[in-house]
Design an enzyme around this catalytic site. Structure first.
Site, PDB file in Angstrom:
ATOM      1  N   ASP A  30     -17.553   6.506  -0.466  1.00 57.58           N
ATOM      2  CA  ASP A  30     -16.358   6.375   0.232  1.00 57.58           C
ATOM      3  C   ASP A  30     -15.960   7.562   1.017  1.00 57.58           C
ATOM      4  OD1 ASP A  30     -13.392   5.438   0.759  1.00 57.58           O
ATOM      5  OD2 ASP A  30     -12.814   6.059  -1.337  1.00 57.58           O
ATOM      6  N   HIS A  87      -7.334   1.114  -6.238  1.00 58.25           N
ATOM      7  CA  HIS A  87      -7.681   0.212  -5.102  1.00 58.25           C
ATOM      8  C   HIS A  87      -8.357  -1.276  -5.889  1.00 58.25           C
ATOM      9  CE1 HIS A  87      -7.811  -1.415  -1.324  1.00 58.25           C
ATOM     10  NE2 HIS A  87      -8.568  -0.753  -0.690  1.00 58.25           N
ATOM     11  N   ARG A 141       0.963  -1.181   0.045  1.00 57.29           N
ATOM     12  CA  ARG A 141      -0.029   0.063   0.019  1.00 57.29           C
ATOM     13  C   ARG A 141       0.964   1.165   0.176  1.00 57.29           C
ATOM     14  NH1 ARG A 141      -5.492   1.181   3.378  1.00 57.29           N
ATOM     15  NH2 ARG A 141      -5.800  -0.309   1.800  1.00 57.29           N
ATOM     16  N   CYS A 180     -16.467   0.969   1.078  1.00 56.32           N
ATOM     17  CA  CYS A 180     -15.164   0.189   1.436  1.00 56.32           C
ATOM     18  C   CYS A 180     -14.763   0.315   2.885  1.00 56.32           C
ATOM     19  CB  CYS A 180     -14.263   0.632   0.429  1.00 56.32           C
ATOM     20  SG  CYS A 180     -13.724   2.499   0.483  1.00 56.32           S
ATOM     21  N   GLN A 192      -9.949  -4.042  -3.225  1.00 55.23           N
ATOM     22  CA  GLN A 192     -11.362  -3.529  -2.916  1.00 55.23           C
ATOM     23  C   GLN A 192     -12.409  -3.965  -3.702  1.00 55.23           C
ATOM     24  OE1 GLN A 192     -12.172  -2.185   0.158  1.00 55.23           O
ATOM     25  NE2 GLN A 192     -14.117  -2.520  -0.708  1.00 55.23           N
ATOM     26  N   ARG A 223     -13.473  -9.195   1.370  1.00 55.09           N
ATOM     27  CA  ARG A 223     -11.891  -8.850   1.031  1.00 55.09           C
ATOM     28  C   ARG A 223     -11.099  -9.958   1.223  1.00 55.09           C
ATOM     29  NH1 ARG A 223      -9.999  -3.619   1.270  1.00 55.09           N
ATOM     30  NH2 ARG A 223      -8.261  -4.637   0.320  1.00 55.09           N
TER      31      ARG A 223
HETATM   32  N1   CP Z   1     -11.246  -0.624   2.495  1.00 57.27           N
HETATM   33  C1   CP Z   1      -9.933  -0.807   3.018  1.00 57.27           C
HETATM   34  O1   CP Z   1      -9.001  -0.792   2.265  1.00 57.27           O
HETATM   35  O2   CP Z   1      -9.698  -0.708   4.525  1.00 57.27           O
HETATM   36  P1   CP Z   1      -8.330  -0.357   5.094  1.00 57.27           P
HETATM   37  O3   CP Z   1      -7.969   0.890   4.787  1.00 57.27           O
HETATM   38  O4   CP Z   1      -8.700  -0.429   6.554  1.00 57.27           O
HETATM   39  O5   CP Z   1      -7.618  -1.223   4.474  1.00 57.27           O
HETATM   40  N1  NVA Z   2     -10.211   6.217  -0.690  1.00 57.71           N
HETATM   41  C1  NVA Z   2      -9.926   5.880   0.386  1.00 57.71           C
HETATM   42  C2  NVA Z   2     -10.097   4.375   0.426  1.00 57.71           C
HETATM   43  C3  NVA Z   2      -9.833   3.814   1.810  1.00 57.71           C
HETATM   44  C4  NVA Z   2      -9.677   2.214   1.669  1.00 57.71           C
HETATM   45  C5  NVA Z   2      -8.658   6.146   0.673  1.00 57.71           C
HETATM   46  O1  NVA Z   2      -7.492   6.381  -0.104  1.00 57.71           O
HETATM   47  O2  NVA Z   2      -8.443   6.443   1.906  1.00 57.71           O
END
Ligand code: CP
Ligand code: NVA
Length: 316
Positions: free
Chosen positions: A226, A128, A101, A267, A131, A295
């Site tokens: 989101d 993502h 990430r 999400c 997701q 997930r």
């Molecule tokens: N939806 C998602 O990716 O959650 P996290 O940021 O907790 O991993």
């Molecule tokens: N758009 C959000 C998604 C979190 C899972 C972010 O990037 O924080």
């Protein structure tokens, strides 16, 4: 080398394969209890995470493998003493898969370029994909099919999850309506829109973008939102963004314009009173925790695909 960097690289058959395998793992996890025996997953997170980190870690453990969560703050990479390229070259000698990430999407592409093992994008500022594979699994589970489903996203259109939803939906023949503020800051990236329009034309679905939330949500089977404050957005922007996105909050009035059997998705993490009201996320149409569970199932299917796993009885 197979990787999961963005869904635009995956065909409808690839995605369908993940959804089928994910559903099978969910239904009969025992069949997969040794599917990833001895496999080691290396995970590195530049941003916070609950779902992604824990679902990858528990997911591979349930298939007989192990995950290492590498703490970037105590790493030569984090200290600026080692390059990303050298880090992945080294990790490739120890681990079977890399999950990352990162802030910059170019960095996950760089990792994939230099890794000798498959790399999975666990979120960048741009996309993502993990997701959205779980989201598609959830929609199929709740609605029985994907083709012909009317999907509505409300909120930040220029967003990693929104971009991946656009790819996933357009590849799989799902109609997608985005309700977001007008202008380049909040609308989906033009290159994503153009690519997704081509996918939609091929798959027979429609993409619409509107700054009118009620218009976007009209008759939707799925209503999705989101965070307005994604991990990479500075706290200084909070008040401005709340002002800009409040007309796109998913509340009871918005849900009453969707189909009466519509499901609500997020999400997560969620902020009640911001991108949706508590009445919606805690209400009977919300499927957010099934979505979060999926997930793990969808990602386990991804891990097995990238490891070249042949079926329930075989080991990688
Ligand atoms: N939806 C998602 O990716 O959650 P996290 O940021 O907790 O991993
Ligand atoms: N758009 C959000 C998604 C979190 C899972 C972010 O990037 O924080």
């Amino acid at each position: 080398m197979n990787h999961l960097i963005t869904l635009q690289d995956w065909s409808a058959d690839d995605i369908r394969g993940i959804l089928d395998r994910g559903a099978d793992i969910k239904l009969d996890p025992k069949q997969y209890a040794h599917a990833a025996d001895q496999k080691v997953l290396f995970m590195v997170f530049e941003k916070p995470s609950l779902r992604t980190r824990v679902s990858f870690q528990t997911g591979i453990a349930r298939m007989g493998g192990t995950a290492i969560n590498y703490d970037i703050s105590t790493s030569p990479l984090g200290a600026g003493k080692e390059s990303l390229e050298d880090t992945v070259r080294v990790v490739s000698r120890y681990a079977d898969l890399i999950v990352a990430r990162l802030f910059k999407h170019e960095h996950i592409e760089l990792m994939a370029k230099h890794a000798l093992v498959p790399v999975v994008n666990a979120l960048t500022d741009f996309s993502h994909p993990c997701q959205v594979l779980a989201d598609l699994l959830t929609i199929r589970e709740k609605k029985g099919e994907l083709k012909g489903i009317r999907f509505c996203f409300l909120g930040d259109g220029n967003n990693n999850v929104t971009h991946s939803l656009m790819y996933g939906c357009s590849i799989m023949g799902v109609d997608i309506a985005i309700g977001c503020p007008a202008g380049t800051t909040y609308e989906p990236h033009p290159s994503v829109l153009a690519e997704c329009q081509a996918f939609a034309a091929e798959g027979g679905s429609r993409i619409t973008i509107s700054d009118d939330a009620m218009e976007a949500v009209e008759g939707a089977d799925v209503v999705y939102t989101d965070s307005w404050m994604s991990y990479h957005i500075s706290e200084e922007e909070h008040d401005k963004r709340v002002g800009v996105f409040t007309p796109y909050q998913v509340n009871d009035a918005i849900m009453s314009h969707a189909d009466k059997d519509a499901i609500f998705m997020n999400c997560l993490p969620a902020q009640r009173g911001y991108e949706q009201t508590a009445s919606v996320i805690d209400g009977s149409q919300s499927v957010v925790f099934d979505q979060a569970e999926n997930r793990m199932h969808a990602q386990n299917a991804v891990l097995l695909k990238l490891l070249g796993h042949g079926g329930p009885d075989t080991h990688c």
